[in-house]
Design a protein around this motif. Structure first.
Motif, mmCIF file in Angstrom:
data_model
loop_
_atom_site.group_PDB
_atom_site.id
_atom_site.type_symbol
_atom_site.label_atom_id
_atom_site.label_comp_id
_atom_site.label_asym_id
_atom_site.label_seq_id
_atom_site.Cartn_x
_atom_site.Cartn_y
_atom_site.Cartn_z
ATOM 1 N N ALA A 134 -5.560 8.986 2.191
ATOM 2 C CA ALA A 134 -5.875 8.390 0.900
ATOM 3 C C ALA A 134 -4.983 7.182 0.685
ATOM 4 C CB ALA A 134 -5.673 9.420 -0.212
ATOM 5 N N LEU A 135 -5.501 6.202 -0.014
ATOM 6 C CA LEU A 135 -4.839 4.907 -0.129
ATOM 7 C C LEU A 135 -4.819 4.397 -1.566
ATOM 8 C CD1 LEU A 135 -3.846 2.206 1.346
ATOM 9 C CD2 LEU A 135 -6.251 1.526 1.228
ATOM 10 N N ARG A 136 -3.707 3.778 -1.906
ATOM 11 C CA ARG A 136 -3.637 3.013 -3.157
ATOM 12 C C ARG A 136 -2.914 1.712 -2.843
ATOM 13 N NH1 ARG A 136 -3.598 4.202 -9.067
ATOM 14 N NH2 ARG A 136 -2.552 2.443 -10.070
ATOM 15 N N TYR A 183 -4.354 8.116 -5.849
ATOM 16 C CA TYR A 183 -4.956 7.371 -4.758
ATOM 17 C C TYR A 183 -6.421 7.045 -5.058
ATOM 18 C CZ TYR A 183 -0.608 8.587 -2.656
ATOM 19 O OH TYR A 183 0.740 8.715 -2.422
ATOM 20 N N TYR A 226 0.819 -1.196 0.000
ATOM 21 C CA TYR A 226 0.000 0.000 0.000
ATOM 22 C C TYR A 226 0.863 1.261 0.000
ATOM 23 C CZ TYR A 226 1.203 0.837 4.873
ATOM 24 O OH TYR A 226 1.890 1.087 6.025
ATOM 25 N N ALA A 278 3.380 10.912 2.986
ATOM 26 C CA ALA A 278 2.944 9.582 2.586
ATOM 27 C C ALA A 278 3.931 8.546 3.089
ATOM 28 C CB ALA A 278 2.811 9.483 1.067
ATOM 29 N N TRP A 298 -10.373 7.176 -0.307
ATOM 30 C CA TRP A 298 -10.229 8.373 0.512
ATOM 31 C C TRP A 298 -11.098 8.253 1.762
ATOM 32 C CZ3 TRP A 298 -7.363 12.885 -0.680
ATOM 33 C CH2 TRP A 298 -6.678 12.817 -1.908
#
Length: 122
Positions: A95-97, A109, A31, A49, A112
């Motif tokens: 926020a995530l990817r 991303y 992630y 981040a 959210w």
């Protein structure tokens, strides 16, 4: 699903710790988790981040003051904010990817959390 919390009102020079909690085992897989902020009338601004691989990135204005960390057992990523300034006032979003690559652009991303407001008084 991401849940951001920890915002509030603090005097300049004070500290806050923001939390971003994820459902499921999100932070045990690859992630990139970022914090952005948006001040009134402004665009989303990258703040910091961290990735599953241990990489971190901070915008210049927060280097030395903010620290991103994680607690895998709690499935939570934190943003420790010290020496806060009035210009840090904004709504903060996590926020995530699902990727180990960090980028500073919001479009990278996919997921959210809702914003948590931070107000720093002078």
């Amino acid at each position: 699903q991401l849940q951001a919390s920890g915002g509030g009102l603090v005097q300049a020079g004070g500290s806050l710790r923001l939390s971003c909690a994820a459902s499921g085992g999100t932070f045990t897989s690859n992630y990139a988790l970022a914090w952005f902020r948006q001040a009134p009338g402004k665009e989303h601004e990258f703040v910091a981040a961290g990735s599953s691989g241990g990489s971190t990135n901070y915008t210049d204005s927060v280097k030395g003051r903010f620290t991103i960390s994680r607690d895998n057992a709690k499935n939570t990523v934190y943003l420790q904010m010290n020496s806060l300034k009035p210009e840090d006032t904004a709504v903060y979003y996590c926020a995530l990817r699902f990727s180990s690559f960090i980028k500073t652009v919001a479009d990278w991303y996919d997921y959210w959390g809702q914003g948590t407001p931070v107000t720093v008084s002078s």
